[in-house]
Design an enzyme around this catalytic site. Structure first.
Site: not given
Length: 476
Positions: A69-70, A177, A194-195, A320
């Site tokens: 996906g990137t 998403q 992205s799969a 954090c």
């Protein structure tokens, strides 16, 4: 062990597993060859492309498979910018895009391009009017995610696409998403996904480029995937990705309704069982399976470790839990509380009893973490009667004549500066000012958020030696 981090990566769908195993025996040959094995591999690849294109809502010859996906995001943005270089080098993105989009934008800016980030409201949503205002005559591309990966807020893609169409600017959409739940509406120009986000195998991305969009693939030319994704296609993984996308789409409507009920339960119950919690993201226009909330006075890393011990896998955008000690760029852009941040994203098939047990466990874990950190109890706080100011807090009279108390939290990390602010405020008279010295970046976000939650007046910040001073006036 309940896995509640589908937004990072969904478990492999059973259909993906079956398709992957079956295609390993049939899809190993070069699909560019004319012999029998090559033709068989080509048939598998073409069928997967047609299935994926149908789910995306584009033509098969508009869709390419990438190695991730990137890679799809980077190829889509760079190719679009390069194809419209004669128009200009201005790029518009939202402030809450996925890091892959923001990294592409930063690289573009470092190479001499110009960049405009569109702000979001407190729910994480952009305004189409803000996008319209950001477009310029030299704008080559605008980018907007379909849904936010951290808080689930759905973006007005169709409205922004119309604004961009009227200005003659292509719109790039990161649909990673949302694609499992339905096609992206509107006249978008380029889309990436992205799969592994919908239960397909990792290592497969989708890149759709509409016909008529100026697009110049980057890097050395390659004959595969329209030149947009060089290298030999991973046909078994591609077939599994397309098969699983079709499968999740078939059950999307029913599963979305079921998971939305579970998320609604979390949104309603978490504020009842956990004091001092802020549920973030749009309460209505959101993904059906994702909810994010932040717990005041909580160390996010400790909370995630405790949840893991209790056999719950969740994610966080809290500073954090970050090696950089800076809050999530999404939470920062929204201006919401970041400490003790928990993202719950339910995979398909999550049973209701797992959610019920999570809520039961969460309540006592948050209490235990707060107790360990010495946080104020829920019944106390700024609303309590003023008493003695805590030890270690210096008092002075400001130029305005009001008492001003200084809390030195330099070198203390999230959520300690906010805890020390709250404890100091218990003993400050109405009208008094507490000045917190801190060098933790999370304080810049969490102290104003604490003021909003506690109805105290945030007076702003100014630099001091070694950090920043944050000033808060007690209202009541």
């Amino acid at each position: 062990m309940p896995y509640f981090d589908a937004a990072s990566s969904a478990p492999l769908h059973p259909v993906a597993r079956q398709a992957l195993q079956a295609s390993l025996d049939e899809g190993w040959a070069d699909p560019a060859r004319l012999y029998r094995e090559g033709r068989r591999a080509r048939l598998l690849l073409d069928a997967a492309r047609e299935a994926a294109a149908e789910a995306v809502g584009c033509r098969p010859d508009e869709l390419s498979f990438t190695g991730s996906g990137t890679q799809a995001v980077h190829s889509g943005i760079y190719g679009s910018l390069s194809g419209r270089r004669r128009v200009g080098r201005h790029l518009v993105v939202s402030a809450v895009e996925h890091s892959s989009v923001l990294h592409s934008a930063a690289s573009h800016e470092a190479a001499g391009g110009s960049l405009t980030e569109v702000a979001v409201d407190r729910t994480g949503r952009v305004s189409p009017d803000a996008y319209a205002a950001a477009l310029r005559p030299d704008t080559a591309l605008a980018a907007l995610q379909s849904a936010n990966h951290e808080v689930g807020t759905l973006q007005p893609v169709a409205e922004v696409a119309e604004v961009c169409r009227a200005a003659g600017v292509p719109l790039f959409v990161d649909a990673a998403q949302s694609l499992a739940w339905g096609p992206v509406e509107g006249a978008w120009s380029i889309l990436a996904a992205s799969a592994h986000k919908w239960g397909g195998p990792a290592g497969v991305g989708l890149l759709a480029v509409r016909k008529g969009v100026r697009f110049a693939p980057q890097g050395p030319p390659d004959e595969r995937e329209s030149g947009r994704a060089p290298g030999f296609e991973n046909i078994p993984a591609i077939v599994a990705a397309a098969a699983s996308l079709r499968a999740v789409r078939a059950e999307a409507e029913a599963e979305a309704a079921r998971l939305r009920e579970l998320v609604d339960l979390i949104r309603a119950r978490v504020v009842e069982v956990v004091p001092d919690v802020e549920v973030v993201g749009d309460p209505v226009r959101r993904l059906p399976h994702l909810v994010t909330f932040s717990c005041l006075y909580v160390d996010g890393e400790t909370l995630l470790h405790e949840l893991d011990r209790a056999e719950f896998s969740v994610s966080s955008g809290s500073s954090c839990t970050s090696s950089t000690l800076t809050p999530s760029h999404v939470l920062r852009a929204m201006g919401v509380l970041s400490e003790g941040n928990v993202r719950v994203s339910l995979p398909i098939g999550t049973p209701a009893e797992d959610v019920e047990r999570f809520l039961d466990v969460l309540a006592w874990l948050v209490t235990a973490v707060r107790t360990k950190l010495g946080a104020p109890v829920a019944a106390s706080g700024p609303g309590a009667a003023a008493g003695d100011v805590g030890a270690g807090i210096a008092a002075e009279v400001s130029d305005a004549g009001a008492e001003e108390f200084t809390v030195d939290s330099l070198g203390r990390l999230c959520p300690i500066p906010v805890i020390e602010l709250a404890r100091a405020m218990e003993g400050v008279p109405v009208g008094g000012v507490v000045r917190v010295l801190a060098d933790d970046e999370a304080a810049r976000l969490d102290i104003p958020a604490w003021c909003e939650m506690r109805d105290q007046e945030y007076l702003g910040e100014h630099p001091v030696d070694g950090g920043t001073a944050y000033r808060v006036r007690r209202r009541s």
